[in-house]
Write a protein that holds these residues in place. Structure first.
Motif, PDB file in Angstrom:
ATOM      1  N   GLU A 129       0.227  -1.157   0.052  1.00 37.22           N
ATOM      2  CA  GLU A 129      -0.021  -0.707   0.270  1.00 37.22           C
ATOM      3  C   GLU A 129       0.703   1.023  -0.032  1.00 37.22           C
ATOM      4  OE1 GLU A 129      -3.102  -0.175   3.237  1.00 37.22           O
ATOM      5  OE2 GLU A 129      -3.251  -2.125   3.001  1.00 37.22           O
ATOM      6  N   VAL A 130       2.012   1.188   1.164  1.00 36.07           N
ATOM      7  CA  VAL A 130       2.936   2.596   0.801  1.00 36.07           C
ATOM      8  C   VAL A 130       3.353   2.560  -0.428  1.00 36.07           C
ATOM      9  CG1 VAL A 130       4.996   2.891   2.343  1.00 36.07           C
ATOM     10  CG2 VAL A 130       3.937   1.741   3.198  1.00 36.07           C
ATOM     11  N   LEU A 131       4.060   1.687  -1.083  1.00 38.85           N
ATOM     12  CA  LEU A 131       4.873   1.830  -2.463  1.00 38.85           C
ATOM     13  C   LEU A 131       3.561   2.520  -3.385  1.00 38.85           C
ATOM     14  CD1 LEU A 131       6.778  -1.633  -2.587  1.00 38.85           C
ATOM     15  CD2 LEU A 131       7.717   0.744  -2.637  1.00 38.85           C
ATOM     16  N   SER A 132       2.095   1.546  -3.431  1.00 40.59           N
ATOM     17  CA  SER A 132       1.588   2.875  -4.558  1.00 40.59           C
ATOM     18  C   SER A 132       1.055   3.865  -4.566  1.00 40.59           C
ATOM     19  CB  SER A 132       0.342   1.474  -4.970  1.00 40.59           C
ATOM     20  OG  SER A 132      -0.171   1.301  -3.208  1.00 40.59           O
ATOM     21  N   SER A 133       1.293   4.258  -2.507  1.00 38.51           N
ATOM     22  CA  SER A 133       0.188   5.693  -2.194  1.00 38.51           C
ATOM     23  C   SER A 133       0.905   6.151  -3.585  1.00 38.51           C
ATOM     24  CB  SER A 133       0.300   5.503  -0.961  1.00 38.51           C
ATOM     25  OG  SER A 133       2.106   6.573  -0.320  1.00 38.51           O
ATOM     26  N   PRO A 134       0.043   7.820  -3.487  1.00 37.02           N
ATOM     27  CA  PRO A 134       0.434   8.846  -4.490  1.00 37.02           C
ATOM     28  C   PRO A 134       1.716   9.851  -3.447  1.00 37.02           C
ATOM     29  CG  PRO A 134      -1.961   9.201  -3.761  1.00 37.02           C
ATOM     30  CD  PRO A 134      -1.377   8.012  -3.167  1.00 37.02           C
ATOM     31  N   LYS A 135       1.627   9.344  -1.759  1.00 31.61           N
ATOM     32  CA  LYS A 135       2.733  10.363  -1.309  1.00 31.61           C
ATOM     33  C   LYS A 135       4.486  10.013  -1.754  1.00 31.61           C
ATOM     34  CE  LYS A 135       1.783  12.132   3.122  1.00 31.61           C
ATOM     35  NZ  LYS A 135       0.766  12.375   4.072  1.00 31.61           N
ATOM     36  N   PHE A 136       4.236   8.081  -1.356  1.00 35.96           N
ATOM     37  CA  PHE A 136       5.345   8.008  -1.616  1.00 35.96           C
ATOM     38  C   PHE A 136       5.527   8.470  -2.890  1.00 35.96           C
ATOM     39  CE2 PHE A 136       8.301   3.473  -2.899  1.00 35.96           C
ATOM     40  CZ  PHE A 136       9.033   4.428  -1.771  1.00 35.96           C
ATOM     41  N   GLN A 137       5.146   7.697  -4.092  1.00 26.13           N
ATOM     42  CA  GLN A 137       4.737   8.313  -5.981  1.00 26.13           C
ATOM     43  C   GLN A 137       5.800  10.061  -5.471  1.00 26.13           C
ATOM     44  OE1 GLN A 137       5.384   5.939  -7.543  1.00 26.13           O
ATOM     45  NE2 GLN A 137       4.300   4.415  -6.630  1.00 26.13           N
ATOM     46  N   THR A 138       4.825  11.032  -4.951  1.00 26.54           N
ATOM     47  CA  THR A 138       5.279  12.250  -4.879  1.00 26.54           C
ATOM     48  C   THR A 138       6.863  12.253  -4.539  1.00 26.54           C
ATOM     49  OG1 THR A 138       2.792  12.019  -4.281  1.00 26.54           O
ATOM     50  CG2 THR A 138       4.789  14.322  -4.868  1.00 26.54           C
ATOM     51  N   LEU A 139       7.258  11.473  -3.609  1.00 22.24           N
ATOM     52  CA  LEU A 139       8.136  11.785  -2.580  1.00 22.24           C
ATOM     53  C   LEU A 139       9.630  10.870  -3.050  1.00 22.24           C
ATOM     54  CD1 LEU A 139       9.333  12.040   0.906  1.00 22.24           C
ATOM     55  CD2 LEU A 139       9.695   9.109  -0.104  1.00 22.24           C
ATOM     56  N   MET A 140       9.222   9.894  -4.249  1.00 25.63           N
ATOM     57  CA  MET A 140      10.071   9.598  -4.969  1.00 25.63           C
ATOM     58  C   MET A 140      10.795  10.445  -6.212  1.00 25.63           C
ATOM     59  SD  MET A 140      10.087   5.468  -5.090  1.00 25.63           S
ATOM     60  CE  MET A 140       8.336   5.208  -6.228  1.00 25.63           C
ATOM     61  N   SER A 141       9.504  11.031  -7.048  1.00 26.34           N
ATOM     62  CA  SER A 141       9.752  12.059  -8.665  1.00 26.34           C
ATOM     63  C   SER A 141      10.253  12.636  -7.750  1.00 26.34           C
ATOM     64  CB  SER A 141       9.009  11.708  -9.051  1.00 26.34           C
ATOM     65  OG  SER A 141       7.784  12.363  -8.399  1.00 26.34           O
ATOM     66  N   GLN A 142      10.233  13.530  -6.725  1.00 24.39           N
ATOM     67  CA  GLN A 142      10.692  14.576  -5.849  1.00 24.39           C
ATOM     68  C   GLN A 142      12.220  14.742  -5.733  1.00 24.39           C
ATOM     69  OE1 GLN A 142       8.971  16.919  -2.437  1.00 24.39           O
ATOM     70  NE2 GLN A 142       7.347  17.212  -3.105  1.00 24.39           N
ATOM     71  N   LYS A 143      12.397  13.757  -4.867  1.00 23.88           N
ATOM     72  CA  LYS A 143      13.681  13.442  -4.655  1.00 23.88           C
ATOM     73  C   LYS A 143      14.805  13.717  -5.764  1.00 23.88           C
ATOM     74  CE  LYS A 143      16.852  11.795  -2.261  1.00 23.88           C
ATOM     75  NZ  LYS A 143      17.284  10.904  -1.017  1.00 23.88           N
ATOM     76  N   ASN A 144      13.993  12.449  -6.844  1.00 22.22           N
ATOM     77  CA  ASN A 144      14.600  12.268  -8.101  1.00 22.22           C
ATOM     78  C   ASN A 144      14.875  13.662  -8.903  1.00 22.22           C
ATOM     79  OD1 ASN A 144      15.260   9.913  -7.363  1.00 22.22           O
ATOM     80  ND2 ASN A 144      14.047   9.325  -8.641  1.00 22.22           N
ATOM     81  N   LYS A 145      14.182  13.971  -8.939  1.00 24.73           N
ATOM     82  CA  LYS A 145      13.881  15.572  -9.109  1.00 24.73           C
ATOM     83  C   LYS A 145      14.973  16.774  -8.473  1.00 24.73           C
ATOM     84  CE  LYS A 145       9.096  16.014 -11.420  1.00 24.73           C
ATOM     85  NZ  LYS A 145       8.387  16.447 -10.848  1.00 24.73           N
ATOM     86  N   VAL A 146      14.718  16.650  -8.034  1.00 21.42           N
ATOM     87  CA  VAL A 146      16.291  17.782  -6.933  1.00 21.42           C
ATOM     88  C   VAL A 146      17.712  17.036  -6.851  1.00 21.42           C
ATOM     89  CG1 VAL A 146      16.658  18.715  -5.267  1.00 21.42           C
ATOM     90  CG2 VAL A 146      14.572  18.221  -5.128  1.00 21.42           C
ATOM     91  N   ALA A 147      18.047  15.291  -7.046  1.00 22.04           N
ATOM     92  CA  ALA A 147      18.899  15.642  -6.856  1.00 22.04           C
ATOM     93  C   ALA A 147      19.488  15.283  -8.245  1.00 22.04           C
ATOM     94  CB  ALA A 147      18.796  13.409  -6.305  1.00 22.04           C
ATOM     95  N   PHE A 148      18.541  14.679  -9.771  1.00 17.15           N
ATOM     96  CA  PHE A 148      19.193  15.202 -10.302  1.00 17.15           C
ATOM     97  C   PHE A 148      19.250  16.274 -11.853  1.00 17.15           C
ATOM     98  CE2 PHE A 148      17.992   9.982 -11.140  1.00 17.15           C
ATOM     99  CZ  PHE A 148      19.243  10.149 -11.164  1.00 17.15           C
TER     100      PHE A 148
END
Lengths: 97, 514
Positions: free
Chosen positions: A3-22
């Protein structure tokens, strides 16, 4: 956990993190290879005197060092506040399940 | 005006400082040994180091004698090119921060192979990764030991072999008994001494020029010509410069002794802080070496610097003597010695980690070794590596080892870094892919370095190089990535791809970290 993995919150977290890092990685590459480009092809530009006998190349080189450090500061500030707050929220939700 | 120097003669002050440093660090080692019982304490200081402390320790691991004496000498003799070199060494740190540091902390235990092997087959990955680690560590270690022997000889007048044995023995005591706790504190003390010593040296230099950079630089351009303040031969071939840049930038993100330090902090937050502090300290230090190098060219003069050692390594100690007298020379010489000791200690511990944690615990024992056994084997590995370092240091006496640090960075950038990055960010990475990538990276780095001007011409005395650039990373790093990706696509590993989702929870949230 699924549930966590597919939650929109976790998806946003990952994409935000990757955007900033890259994005920051890209800026760092741009700064460094921009500097190498000037060294290789624009030597006259680096020889322009800033004040007295100090050519532009010196303050520019020092700026590459300072700017790289500031980028690590920007990332640390962002990750230790914004990102970690989101991480804590999601962790609390996991705890509830 | 030609100055005289007492360099190379036994100096009471330097011997005093050296004993003070050695006694203090050995006492710390004694205290650390009492706190070192488990594998986590031996390899990772029980994860008890703060971000600020680890920042200093990282800076200590990275600021080798080569970067203090070597870069100051390069600036003194070549001017601006020295700055280009130090910038290359610094710009890898933001990359470590953005792509590697916290992921490493969240996914691994003691070595970077923990991360690569997280969802792949343990045995082949551990063997391949430790191959990359050990190659990097050994090359770096040989360069440091040979440098140590020659430097201690120049600084204190000790015979080369005695210097190597002395450095090796003290270092073995630190790592063998005190593990990561002692190594970390040795690094912290050394970093403070080095930063403090370099600051005082730079200030004493600037005093001579009324704190005016303009005056320092006009003096340089009058004495040696304006060219000294501009880029020179280092970037004669732009492709070579880009290749060196890639090796320095991504090599930093693949150095096993640097990566290992991220396991000493409790969590990702502290890991980030430690990179921020480390980058600040290292950047500040490079700015100081820039001032020190030009100061040495202006105050000591290049003729004297070259007459003592033609590579310029004695520029900083000579400047210390010129602006601060014999006492300050003694202090700086002792600091240089402490620097060498601390760096070889860090390297040996990282090598021991690859031998004992990756090869013994995870390959031979298949992950089933008791804590007691793990610590015992780690200590044995430390002893073996330490003795090996002493022998290699003596065996390579008088050899040209300048290419070894470049090769270590090239291997780190083209074997360790690609495998780490792909295993963190790419779902479809496979065991065979990682192994192919590492082997390609190591082989190409070694072969191309042998064919390059640094070995083919400078060491084998051939008239022209077969491979034109001094550094192979621009070829070997992309080749390693391409091989790893191609082979992974040809050998899909379903289990590893399924585990990627679970891994994300740990990578991004730090759930379940050790």
């Amino acid at each position: 956990m699924k549930e966590v993995l597919s939650s929109p919150k976790f998806q946003t977290l990952m994409s935000q993190k990757n955007k900033v890092a890259f994005a920051l990685t890209f800026i760092q590459l741009l700064i460094y290879y921009g500097f190498i480009y000037l060294l290789a092809f624009k030597k006259d530009f680096l020889a322009i005197k800033v004040t007295g006998s100090i050519p532009l190349g010196i303050p520019l080189g020092i700026s590459v060092i300072i700017f790289s450090w500031l980028l690590t500061g920007v990332y640390t500030l962002w990750a230790n506040s914004v990102y970690d707050r989101l991480v804590e929220e999601i962790k609390r939700e996991i705890g509830k399940h | 005006m030609e100055m005289q120097t007492t360099l190379g003669q036994p100096n009471v002050v330097s011997i005093l400082f050296f004993f003070l440093f050695t006694l203090t660090t050995l006492y710390i080692t004694y205290l650390a040994a009492k706190r070192t019982k488990t594998a986590s304490e031996y390899y990772a200081a029980g994860r008890s180091i703060t971000g600020f402390q680890n920042g200093l320790a990282l800076a200590g691991d990275f600021m080798s004698a080569a970067s203090f004496l070597g870069i100051a000498g390069l600036v003194a003799l070549k001017g601006y090119d020295g700055l280009i070199y130090s910038i290359g060494f610094l710009v890898g740190w933001p990359i470590v921060m953005f792509l590697i540091a916290e992921q490493l902390r969240n996914l691994g235990k003691y070595t970077f192979a923990d991360v690569v092997a997280y969802r792949l087959k343990q045995k082949p990955i551990r063997i391949a990764s430790s191959f990359g680690s050990l190659a990097t560590v050994l090359l770096y270690l040989i360069a440091q030991m040979v440098g140590a022997g020659s430097l201690v000889k120049l600084l204190f007048g000790l015979p080369y072999e005695l210097a190597v044995v002395l450095v090796g023995t003290i270092m073995i005591i630190y790592v063998l008994f005190g593990g990561m706790i002692a190594t970390t504190w040795v690094q912290i003390i050394k970093a403070c001494l080095l930063l403090g010593g370099a600051t005082v040296l730079a200030i004493l230099t600037l005093v001579k020029f009324g704190f005016s950079f303009n005056e320092l630089f006009s003096f340089i351009s009058e004495k040696y010509g304006e060219k000294r303040l501009l880029p020179g031969g280092l970037v004669a071939n732009p492709w070579d410069a880009i290749s060196l840049g890639i090796a320095l930038m991504f090599g930093t993100a693949g150095l096993p002794h640097i990566l290992m330090r991220f396991y000493t902090v409790p969590d990702a937050k502290e890991a980030r802080k430690s990179v921020f502090y480390a980058t600040g300290f290292i950047g500040y230090f490079y700015i100081l070496t820039f001032i020190i190098g030009f100061g040495a060219a202006a105050i000591v003069g290049e003729n004297l610097i070259k007459s003592i050692e033609k590579g310029g390594n004695m520029a900083a100690p000579l400047l210390a003597e010129a602006v601060g007298g014999t006492i300050f020379l003694g202090f700086i010489a002792a600091v240089a010695f402490a620097t060498i000791l601390a760096v070889v200690a860090g390297l040996t511990l990282a090598g021991a980690g690859a031998l004992s944690h990756d090869l013994y615990t995870n390959v031979i024992k298949k992950g089933k070794a008791t804590e007691e056994e793990q610590v015992k084997v780690a200590r044995l590995a430390t002893l073996i590596l330490g003795i090996l370092a002493i022998f290699l240091g003596i065996a390579f006496k008088g050899q040209n080892v300048a290419f070894m640090v470049g090769l270590a960075f090239a291997i780190a950038a083209s074997a360790n870094f690609p495998s780490l990055l792909l295993s963190i960010f790419w779902k479809k990475i496979s065991t065979a892919g990682v192994v192919a990538g590492i082997l390609t990276g190591v082989t190409l780095s070694v072969v191309l370095i042998i064919l390059s001007p640094t070995v083919w011409v400078d060491i084998f005395k051939n008239p022209a190089p077969i491979f034109p650039w001094k550094n192979p990373a621009l070829i070997s790093m992309p080749a390693s990535f391409i091989m790893a990706i191609l082979v992974s696509l040809l050998t899909p590993e379903k289990e590893a791809q399924e585990k990627f989702e679970e891994e994300k929870v740990r990578t991004y949230l730090g759930v379940g970290i050790e």
